[in-house]
Design a protein around this motif. Sequence first.
Motif, PDB file in Angstrom:
ATOM      1  N   ASN A  73       0.828  -1.209   0.000  1.00  0.00           N
ATOM      2  CA  ASN A  73       0.000   0.000   0.000  1.00  0.00           C
ATOM      3  C   ASN A  73       0.862   1.258   0.000  1.00  0.00           C
ATOM      4  N   ILE A  74       1.966   1.225   0.750  1.00  0.00           N
ATOM      5  CA  ILE A  74       2.867   2.391   0.782  1.00  0.00           C
ATOM      6  C   ILE A  74       3.463   2.651  -0.594  1.00  0.00           C
ATOM      7  N   LEU A  75       3.900   1.592  -1.273  1.00  0.00           N
ATOM      8  CA  LEU A  75       4.476   1.744  -2.609  1.00  0.00           C
ATOM      9  C   LEU A  75       3.467   2.312  -3.599  1.00  0.00           C
ATOM     10  N   ARG A  76       2.215   1.884  -3.497  1.00  0.00           N
ATOM     11  CA  ARG A  76       1.219   2.237  -4.504  1.00  0.00           C
ATOM     12  C   ARG A  76       0.529   3.570  -4.236  1.00  0.00           C
ATOM     13  N   HIS A  77       0.299   3.882  -2.966  1.00  0.00           N
ATOM     14  CA  HIS A  77      -0.580   5.013  -2.668  1.00  0.00           C
ATOM     15  C   HIS A  77       0.052   6.131  -1.854  1.00  0.00           C
ATOM     16  N   ALA A  78       1.107   5.835  -1.066  1.00  0.00           N
ATOM     17  CA  ALA A  78       1.554   6.820  -0.081  1.00  0.00           C
ATOM     18  C   ALA A  78       2.421   7.928  -0.659  1.00  0.00           C
ATOM     19  N   ASN A  79       3.176   7.631  -1.732  1.00  0.00           N
ATOM     20  CA  ASN A  79       4.136   8.601  -2.272  1.00  0.00           C
ATOM     21  C   ASN A  79       5.080   9.057  -1.161  1.00  0.00           C
ATOM     22  N   ALA A  80       5.591   8.077  -0.392  1.00  0.00           N
ATOM     23  CA  ALA A  80       6.411   8.373   0.784  1.00  0.00           C
ATOM     24  C   ALA A  80       7.890   8.367   0.435  1.00  0.00           C
ATOM     25  N   ASN A  81       8.679   8.954   1.337  1.00  0.00           N
ATOM     26  CA  ASN A  81      10.130   8.943   1.218  1.00  0.00           C
ATOM     27  C   ASN A  81      10.782   8.057   2.272  1.00  0.00           C
ATOM     28  N   GLU A  82      10.131   7.933   3.424  1.00  0.00           N
ATOM     29  CA  GLU A  82      10.709   7.165   4.526  1.00  0.00           C
ATOM     30  C   GLU A  82       9.660   6.221   5.109  1.00  0.00           C
ATOM     31  N   VAL A  83      10.101   5.000   5.433  1.00  0.00           N
ATOM     32  CA  VAL A  83       9.224   3.990   6.027  1.00  0.00           C
ATOM     33  C   VAL A  83       9.907   3.431   7.275  1.00  0.00           C
ATOM     34  N   LYS A  84       9.149   3.339   8.361  1.00  0.00           N
ATOM     35  CA  LYS A  84       9.661   2.754   9.603  1.00  0.00           C
ATOM     36  C   LYS A  84       8.945   1.430   9.878  1.00  0.00           C
TER      37      LYS A  84
END
Length: 361
Positions: free
Chosen positions: A267-278
Amino acid sequence: MFKQLNSIRYMYIRSHLYGLILNIFIMLALLLSVHVWFNPDWLHPGAILFFIVSYLLVGFVMAVYAGFKSSGDMKQRMDYISTMITRLARGELSSRLYFNEEDEISGIADELNTLGEKLHQQRESLLKLADEKGELARSAHKAATIEERQRLARDLHDAVSQQLFALTMMAQAADRVIEKKPEQAKKQLKEITQMALQAQTEMRALLLHLRPVHLSGEPLGQGIASLIEELKQKCSLDFKVQMEEVSELSKTTEEQLFRVVQEALSNILRHANANEVKVEMTSSGREVFLHIADDGAGFHAEDKQGNKASYGLKTMRERCEEVGGEFTIRSRVGEGTHIDLRVPKQLSLKEAEENDTCRSS
């Protein structure tokens, strides 16, 4: 040796000997009374002693013989009952025991026969339930596999397939204007590059679902670390990982938590458009805590009801609750998403016995 003296045969012999001793005391009392009161010539002390000794010797032999003789049938019937119990313990539930006599031992044999019949019926019922459970498990697995394939097919069609189609159309348009309008073509090429990266990210997220659920014998922490190392080589996300190895989790719980992490990272890869994951896993007391967070776009939970993203959240919640855990998600637009799981550990044999003892008291 002393253990044999407690057997049924020797119990019968002892009972006869007790009767013999009681009879000797009674006979001795009668003879002494006659001697004192009537004092006949033939009943002198020597005659009394001879009579008592003779009676004791003959009575002892008869008591031993009668004890062995009368206890033989009883011992044989008790041996049959012991053998019957042993067969039931070994699972030979079709064994039956019948006596011609109508006494208490025959009643015990009838009760053992009834017990064997009930155990046999219960075993047949359990086998039938096990077969039905196995069939239901296979049907559920098949239905879940079909549902997962349909979901992946929809995602491929709705996301990657449409993006590839758009890439094809934009590439054809850029090819037509590249000589007449190079600036416009350059702009379109940048859009094509951006869409290709987005399609690549979408494919990585979908392929993450196809990863085997089993950990291949690895502990949960090591399996999650290996998964993140694999993603580091394929995407630009910055991962902050803190894994505390936990050994008190069942294989089923480990696999379910591993799938939750897969779903969350997808879900993070597809929707979050994030730079950092913990990703953090810690242990405290009888519980394990799993925390997954990103600094992406975030969302309003009420806005996710009914769309595709909510399906993944629902799946994660169900997987967590299946192993007795609690699932919590916090998210706001522009502030990222935080997922927390709290799962109970598996009790050791000693702790389970202590808990049973406490409940019994």
